[in-house]
Scaffold this motif. Structure first.
Motif, PDB file in Angstrom:
ATOM      1  N   GLY A 206       0.819  -1.213   0.000  1.00 39.35           N
ATOM      2  CA  GLY A 206       0.000   0.000   0.000  1.00 39.35           C
ATOM      3  C   GLY A 206       0.847   1.254   0.000  1.00 39.35           C
ATOM      4  N   THR A 207       0.190   2.370   0.330  1.00 42.49           N
ATOM      5  CA  THR A 207       0.870   3.669   0.289  1.00 42.49           C
ATOM      6  C   THR A 207       2.046   3.729   1.263  1.00 42.49           C
ATOM      7  N   VAL A 208       1.823   3.194   2.459  1.00 41.00           N
ATOM      8  CA  VAL A 208       2.899   3.224   3.456  1.00 41.00           C
ATOM      9  C   VAL A 208       4.111   2.453   2.944  1.00 41.00           C
ATOM     10  N   GLY A 209       3.850   1.298   2.347  1.00 42.55           N
ATOM     11  CA  GLY A 209       4.939   0.500   1.796  1.00 42.55           C
ATOM     12  C   GLY A 209       5.690   1.234   0.709  1.00 42.55           C
ATOM     13  N   THR A 210       4.950   1.929  -0.140  1.00 42.09           N
ATOM     14  CA  THR A 210       5.583   2.693  -1.220  1.00 42.09           C
ATOM     15  C   THR A 210       6.464   3.804  -0.650  1.00 42.09           C
ATOM     16  N   VAL A 211       5.946   4.477   0.398  1.00 43.58           N
ATOM     17  CA  VAL A 211       6.721   5.544   1.034  1.00 43.58           C
ATOM     18  C   VAL A 211       7.984   4.962   1.670  1.00 43.58           C
TER      19      VAL A 211
END
Lengths: 249, 89
Positions: A206-211
């Protein structure tokens, strides 16, 4: 995963191209020295020096026709996968421009450490060897690009330089350096695959992983840059390496 | 697994032919251009010390050597330009 396609279209050309370039450079260098043995030293050196301007330009062109395309292809594939582009779309202009500018910027920044390794540590390279190596590299990369084989300009150029050094005198080549380069090549592909797999796995959460992937990427880049500053290689000291050994032409 | 050995063979042969031919033509051109410069005292007439007939560096006159050099350079340039034409168009 279409592993057979990866082997036949990527791995095999990647392994064979430095060898082919090395053989071409070896023969070309040997013939260049044999033919110009009766030429005037000044004319020969000056001629090959001028020739190197053209052959180096051809290598730069070849670099753009192959290495830049790979970057464009990956970005375009990502955009298609994400639904930002239709399946049959070519690379948008901004992708072509950014890939070209990135490669130009990287070339401008130097890569002085690689220049030092290939230009000074493998062997003391003379102008006929430089011309032969660059011509061989350009020929291999341009023909491969035309037939659709993705290659590494660095690996092809390295093969050419070793061939050109061996073409002048086999004993002048520092084969220990060649071994180090070969080990680095062997480790690069599985290491890149492992890092890519981990990054893809984390980013897919998800977004956190991408960040997290982005932050780790920036952190690693900064760390590598900081390490490189401990013993910086620049245009001023790139030639400050003891010659491997004096070799009579 | 099918490997396109034909295409890899084309890469090998064409690269070998172009790479070697261009370097040989440029080398011959430089020898031709050297004909204008006389041999210095103590300089061998050839790499293996065999006598060279004629004007020292080449068996041709300086003018003929220069003409041959121009032809060789023209040939090398033609090969490069044709290669670029094939790739671009």
């Amino acid at each position: 995963m279409k592993f057979a396609g990866v082997v036949s279209k990527v791995l095999l050309p990647a392994v064979l191209s430095p060898i082919i370039a090395g053989v071409v450079a070896l023969i070309a260098t040997y013939l260049a020295y044999r033919i110009t043995a009766r030429g005037a030293d000044g004319t020969v050196k000056k001629g090959f020096k001028v020739g190197q301007i053209i052959s180096a330009s051809m290598v730069a062109l070849a670099h753009g026709t192959n290495d830049a395309q790979k970057t464009m292809g990956i970005i375009t594939l990502t955009l298609i996968t994400a639904g930002a582009l239709p399946a049959d779309a070519g690379p948008p202009f901004w992708v072509i421009l950014s890939a070209g500018l990135a490669i130009a910027l990287g070339t401008y920044l130097g890569g002085w450490r690689i220049i030092q390794t290939l230009g000074k540590r493998v062997s003391e390279i003379q102008t006929p060897q430089g011309f032969a190596a660059e011509t061989s590299s350009a020929a291999v990369i341009l023909v491969s690009s035309h037939l659709g084989f993705p290659l590494s300009t660095t690996q092809v150029a390295t093969g050419s330089i070793f061939g050109a050094c061996a073409g002048r005198r086999l004993a002048s080549v520092q084969w220990g350096v060649a071994g180090q380069i070969a080990v680095a090549w062997l480790l690069t592909l599985p290491a890149a695959a492992a890092v890519g797999a981990v990054a893809a796995g984390v980013a897919s959460t998800g977004t956190v992983g991408t960040v997290i992937v982005a932050v780790v990427l920036v952190g690693m880049a900064a760390g590598i840059y900081a390490l490189s500053r401990r013993r910086p290689v620049t245009a001023d000291n790139v030639n400050n390496v003891p010659a491997p050994q004096p070799v009579a032409a | 697994m099918s490997v396109n050995w034909g295409a890899l063979g084309v890469v090998t042969i064409v690269s070998l032919a172009i790479g070697v031919l261009v370097v040989v033509l440029v080398s011959l051109a430089l020898v031709g251009l050297s004909a204008r410069e006389p041999l210095r005292d103590g300089e061998l007439a050839s790499a293996d010390d065999t006598p060279i007939i004629g004007h020292g560096r080449t068996p041709l006159s300086p003018a003929a050597s220069t003409a041959v050099a121009a032809l060789c350079l023209f040939g090398a340039a033609a090969i490069v330009l044709y290669g670029l034409y094939v790739i671009v168009f």
